[in-house]
Design a protein around this motif. Structure first.
Motif, PDB file in Angstrom:
ATOM      1  N   ALA A 119      27.077 -67.349  18.390  1.00 28.91           N
ATOM      2  CA  ALA A 119      25.942 -67.851  17.603  1.00 28.91           C
ATOM      3  C   ALA A 119      25.421 -69.161  18.187  1.00 28.91           C
ATOM      4  O   ALA A 119      24.198 -69.353  18.305  1.00 28.91           O
ATOM      5  CB  ALA A 119      26.361 -68.047  16.145  1.00 28.91           C
ATOM      6  N   TYR A 123      21.524 -69.479  19.805  1.00 26.43           N
ATOM      7  CA  TYR A 123      20.516 -70.363  19.205  1.00 26.43           C
ATOM      8  C   TYR A 123      20.120 -71.498  20.141  1.00 26.43           C
ATOM      9  O   TYR A 123      19.009 -72.020  20.042  1.00 26.43           O
ATOM     10  CB  TYR A 123      21.016 -70.886  17.859  1.00 26.43           C
ATOM     11  N   VAL A 201      27.681 -67.166   9.937  1.00 21.41           N
ATOM     12  CA  VAL A 201      27.054 -66.623  11.149  1.00 21.41           C
ATOM     13  C   VAL A 201      26.197 -65.411  10.805  1.00 21.41           C
ATOM     14  O   VAL A 201      25.067 -65.264  11.302  1.00 21.41           O
ATOM     15  CB  VAL A 201      28.130 -66.251  12.190  1.00 21.41           C
ATOM     16  N   ALA A 205      22.252 -64.909  11.273  1.00 16.60           N
ATOM     17  CA  ALA A 205      21.750 -63.754  12.029  1.00 16.60           C
ATOM     18  C   ALA A 205      20.666 -63.031  11.237  1.00 16.60           C
ATOM     19  O   ALA A 205      19.691 -62.530  11.809  1.00 16.60           O
ATOM     20  CB  ALA A 205      22.902 -62.807  12.355  1.00 16.60           C
ATOM     21  N   TRP A 215      21.425 -58.852  17.226  1.00 19.85           N
ATOM     22  CA  TRP A 215      22.491 -59.783  16.863  1.00 19.85           C
ATOM     23  C   TRP A 215      22.886 -59.623  15.403  1.00 19.85           C
ATOM     24  O   TRP A 215      24.072 -59.737  15.060  1.00 19.85           O
ATOM     25  CB  TRP A 215      22.065 -61.205  17.161  1.00 19.85           C
ATOM     26  N   SER A 219      26.732 -58.975  14.517  1.00 16.86           N
ATOM     27  CA  SER A 219      27.448 -59.977  13.722  1.00 16.86           C
ATOM     28  C   SER A 219      27.867 -59.417  12.361  1.00 16.86           C
ATOM     29  O   SER A 219      28.939 -59.773  11.851  1.00 16.86           O
ATOM     30  CB  SER A 219      26.582 -61.228  13.533  1.00 16.86           C
TER      31      SER A 219
END
Length: 282
Positions: A119, A123, A201, A205, A215, A219
């Motif tokens: 993550a 980002y 997370v 996402a 993602w 995730s």
């Protein structure tokens, strides 16, 4: 020796997962765009990284004192949690096939750090650093609140409290106990930070699903497996997991408010042509 091997294996598995996820989620221009804008992005997130690093250094330095305070207070909630929850974890271990032990052990040991690290990288690779700033603050809030609860309350997990619950991962892979003992005490149970951080997370996402649609799916799957594994392996109670879910939601809301107050609405996440899209959306 076992500690070094497990740490090395964890780093290797996380790196493989990170590279695979980046191949699935990023387009061809992402790395070149990041390289061209690297200095600005790094300068922008440095204060957040610095505060987070200082917190974790302080947490590590005061770990022993926190344990001493906890045992001096002696507020043990284990019996109360068991009175509410009963044999839920024991029943889960009886129902779930033992053939899944290796899978859920891997998710607990490797899936969790994979989520946290991947993550952060994804980002940072976005043109805006807003998600990364909020994620770092959310991590900090999770650990700050979790540390407070671990200091105030003693709670032993099901594997330490019930003879009907087996510490499956530690029984079959005893070398993993050295790693968990190095970063946490066996009374650091309520709330489950594996649950709260993994769900954090997943929530980010979801918020960034336009930028990284794949993602969110990755995730979500790993998060569900991590959360389930904390109970199946006898490490956490269901109540710990519920508390972790509440902590995750609260820390995400709190992080967004803190970053908005610090930077204003101008740092909001851009949509459309400025955001990185995945190959799936091309």
């Amino acid at each position: 020796m076992a500690l070094g091997f497990v740490v090395s294996l964890t780093i290797l598995v996380v790196c493989i997962g990170l590279i695979g996820t980046c191949m699935l989620c990023l387009d061809r221009t992402t790395l070149s765009r990041t390289a061209a804008d690297y200095d600005r992005r790094l300068a922008e997130i440095t204060p957040y990284v610095g505060v987070t690093a200082l917190f974790f250094l302080g947490k590590r330095a005061t770990h022993g004192r926190s344990l001493r305070i906890s045992h001096a207070l002696d507020w043990d909630l284990t019996a109360e949690i068991y009175a509410i929850e009963g044999e839920f974890v024991a029943v889960m271990q009886d129902v779930v096939p033992t053939a899944t032990l290796e899978f859920f052990s891997a998710m607990y040991m490797f899936g969790f750090p994979f989520l946290l690290v991947t993550a952060l990288v994804l980002y940072f690779l976005l043109p805006t650093q807003r998600y990364l700033k909020e994620l770092l603050v959310a991590y900090l809030l999770n650990y700050a609140i979790g540390t407070l609860f671990y200091t105030l309350f003693i709670v032993y997990g099901p594997r330490n409290h019930l003879s009907s619950v087996d510490g499956l991962m530690y029984s079959f892979y005893p070398q993993t106990q050295e790693v968990t003992a190095a970063v946490s005490a066996n009374t650091n149970v309520f709330p489950s930070l594996h649950t709260s951080l993994a769900v954090v997370v997943m929530l980010f996402a979801w918020h960034s699903r336009e930028e990284y649609p794949r993602w969110f799916g990755i995730s979500s799957f790993v998060t569900i497996c991590v959360v389930f594994s904390t109970m199946y392996l006898g490490i956490h109670w269901l109540i710990d997991v519920i508390a972790g879910l509440l902590l995750a939601a609260g820390s995400v809301v709190g992080a967004k408010r803190i970053v908005t107050r610090a930077e204003g609405a101008t740092g909001s996440v851009p949509a459309g042509e400025d955001a990185i899209s995945s190959d799936a959306s091309d």
